[in-house]
Scaffold this motif. Structure first.
Motif: not given
Length: 612
Positions: A94-120
């Protein structure tokens, strides 16, 4: 006053530039950048107008990826030794080896965005309105200006909706050959508008104007002499904005020389007195109006005529004008669209007015705005509320689509206004000129855009420059004809002149005269003169009955015109005193209907039951 080699930067432009530098160096775009209140010129491209524009904090699920080292085991056959028979033996390890694995996750992030009001609505709806702004926000590297439209605060629009670095000037300009003109033509009069890189209106004094000509030149103060014939190309520059105008001084130095040879018709008038201009001004200015205190009932006044009939005529309100058509704080004259109307005219259902700020009509270079109303859509009372938010947006928008405001333009006294199907005309003369021999300026405005498209000058002399005729009041009959009124104070009479245009040339003919000053204000305590006559405040020809009407304060005089043979030219037919205590400011007539204007509040009234 101005300069031509270099365009001087106004304080408004300087402050706007400093504000933009501050904005460019700042990373916090959440707040509005304030500027001076400036007029914005709308361009040909249409963009969405929004009620608001805010940086809001939002929570979003953000996808994240991480890499980690993962251990795993593999089996491998390994040679250990050879057998006696020469065969290789293997064993599994038996031989031990290593490899790089990519893990995907989701998290809630707060950020500021421009928001337009009502189209006049789309910015195209404001193409011919009076648009102003004093702040903007930056989104994605683009400026969004908060705009006021005809005085009402509206919302945000991309600055690309404005005419950026544009110059709009009148071409051609045709000047009469006038060897006695001591002033010349002010080149600024040919400017409809010039804008900076953000679509803000530039003061005319900041525009560099140059003249290319073999015969003509421009003075340091910006005037082109008309004392000799010639042609020139005027170039107008400000930053990247540039436009040219062709100017011609016509060749015939005798053009406009005529004869005042009509014998005035004598009148048998009693002495009629009215208040002085200063008395009238103080009387009328005591009644003011705001958008929160709108008039909700019509005025009606009966007039006493020359025979003593107490019901010789009456006037009744048909339309109250907007209280103002510019934003609060509009201190400079280019930005302010005053409700002080000086002249009016009707053609079919089109009403046009000349609006000058109080006191401006007496200036030699008096400027203001013209306003067009589609009277098919007019509501008698609600239009007063246009600069406020008391109307629903949709109702307000329906009104705005039926109003057009001209650029800031030369108007002169403002009471020589006339119109035809396609055009509005203004004879922009100075009411303090003391009947000088200089040329008179006729300006033509296209109704479709309310922008000037042609300028002429003409002169009218009785034999020579020693006896000029300067007209402070005139009426347009058609696109080639003016009827004008001249008070000959030395001979105590009023003269009526017909001025006809053929191409770019003008001819003048006296067509009537009335042998009376008609009315006076009484003695003048300054000059000790007993012969003080009030200024005419309205003049119009009623084609249906072939009569002139002349207004002084709240008096109206009816004079035979004799242009179609229906009346005797120059004969006084009647006069009416309406007892309003307010000055009439302009007269108009269309197909037998007569209209007049009063200020404080500004209202247009129809004349009825006028005795024939």
């Amino acid at each position: 006053m101005r300069r031509f080699a270099l365009g001087m930067m106004t304080s408004a432009a300087l402050m706007a530039g400093l504000a933009s530098q501050v904005q460019a160096s700042s990373k916090d775009y959440s707040k509005s950048t304030k500027t001076d209140l400036v007029t914005k010129i709308m361009g040909n491209k249409s963009y969405q107008v929004y009620s608001s524009l805010k940086l809001e904090e939002v929570t979003k699920k953000v996808k994240t990826k991480t890499k980690e080292k993962k251990k795993y085991t593999v089996k491998k056959k390994v040679a250990v030794k050879k057998s006696k028979k020469g065969k290789t033996k293997y064993k599994t390890v038996k031989q031990v080896k290593y490899k790089w694995v990519t893990k995907t996750a989701y998290k809630n992030v707060k950020k500021k965005e421009w928001k337009f009001g009502k189209k006049l609505t789309a910015s195209a709806d404001f193409r011919y309105a009076h648009v102003q702004s004093k702040s903007y926000k930056v989104k994605g590297g683009k400026r969004y200006y908060y705009i006021y439209v005809d005085g009402r605060p509206v919302g945000y629009v991309n600055e690309k909706a404005f005419a950026l670095s544009k110059a709009n000037v009148v071409s051609p300009v045709s000047l009469v050959n006038n060897p006695s003109d001591s002033v010349g033509f002010n080149a600024e009069d040919a400017i409809n508008y010039v804008t900076d890189q953000h679509g803000s209106l530039v003061d005319n004094d900041s525009v560099e104007i140059s003249c290319k000509s073999a015969e003509l030149n421009i003075s340091d103060t910006g005037y082109v002499s008309s004392r000799k014939a010639g042609t020139a190309v005027l170039t107008f520059r400000y930053g990247k904005a540039k436009a040219t105008s062709k100017l011609t001084v016509r060749g015939d130095a005798k053009e406009g020389i005529s004869s005042a040879d009509v014998t005035p018709v004598k009148t048998d008038l009693p002495e009629i007195k009215t208040w002085s201009a200063s008395d009238g001004a103080s009387l009328s200015s005591s009644s003011t109006i705001t958008s929160k205190d709108a008039v909700s009932s019509s005025h009606k006044y009966w007039a006493t005529d020359m025979s003593g009939n107490a019901k010789g005529a009456d006037i009744e309100t048909i339309f109250y004008h907007p209280a103002v058509l510019s934003a609060p704080g509009s201190s400079n004259l280019e930005a302010k669209v005053s409700s002080a109307v000086q002249g009016i005219d009707f053609y079919d259902n089109d009403l046009v007015t000349s609006n000058l700020d109080l006191g401006q009509a007496d200036n030699r270079e008096a400027r203001g705005h013209m306003v067009y109303y589609n009277m098919r859509k007019v509501k008698k009372y609600n239009w007063q509320l246009i600069p406020s938010k008391m109307l629903s947006f949709n109702t307000w928008l329906s009104y705005i689509k039926n109003i057009k405001v001209s650029p800031y333009m030369k108007l002169g006294h403002g009471q020589s206004v006339g119109s035809t199907k396609k055009y509005v005309y203004v004879l922009a003369n100075w009411n303090r000129s003391n009947n000088w021999s200089n040329s008179q300026e006729l300006i033509r405005v296209k109704k479709s855009t309310m922008e000037i498209d042609k300028i002429w000058t003409f002169k009218v002399w009785n034999g020579s420059a020693k006896y000029p005729r300067i007209f402070l009041n005139a009426d347009v009959i058609d696109d080639n004809t003016l009827l004008a009124l001249f008070h000959n104070a030395s001979k105590h009479c009023y003269e009526y002149w017909k001025i006809s245009r053929s191409g770019d040339s003008f001819k003048a003919k006296e067509v009537g005269a009335t042998g009376s000053d008609l009315i006076r204000t009484g003695s003048d305590p300054i000059s000790n003169s007993a012969e003080v006559h009030p200024e005419v405040q309205g003049f119009v020809w009623d084609s249906a009955y072939d009569v002139y009407y002349i207004a002084f304060n709240d008096y109206l005089f009816k004079i035979g015109a004799g242009l179609d043979g229906g009346t005797e030219a120059g004969k006084l037919l009647n006069y009416y005193s309406f007892h309003t205590g307010r000055e009439m400011e302009g007269l108009a007539s269309y197909k037998g209907e007569l209209y007049l204007n009063l200020n404080h509040p500004t209202e247009t009234l129809k004349v009825d039951h006028i005795t024939k």
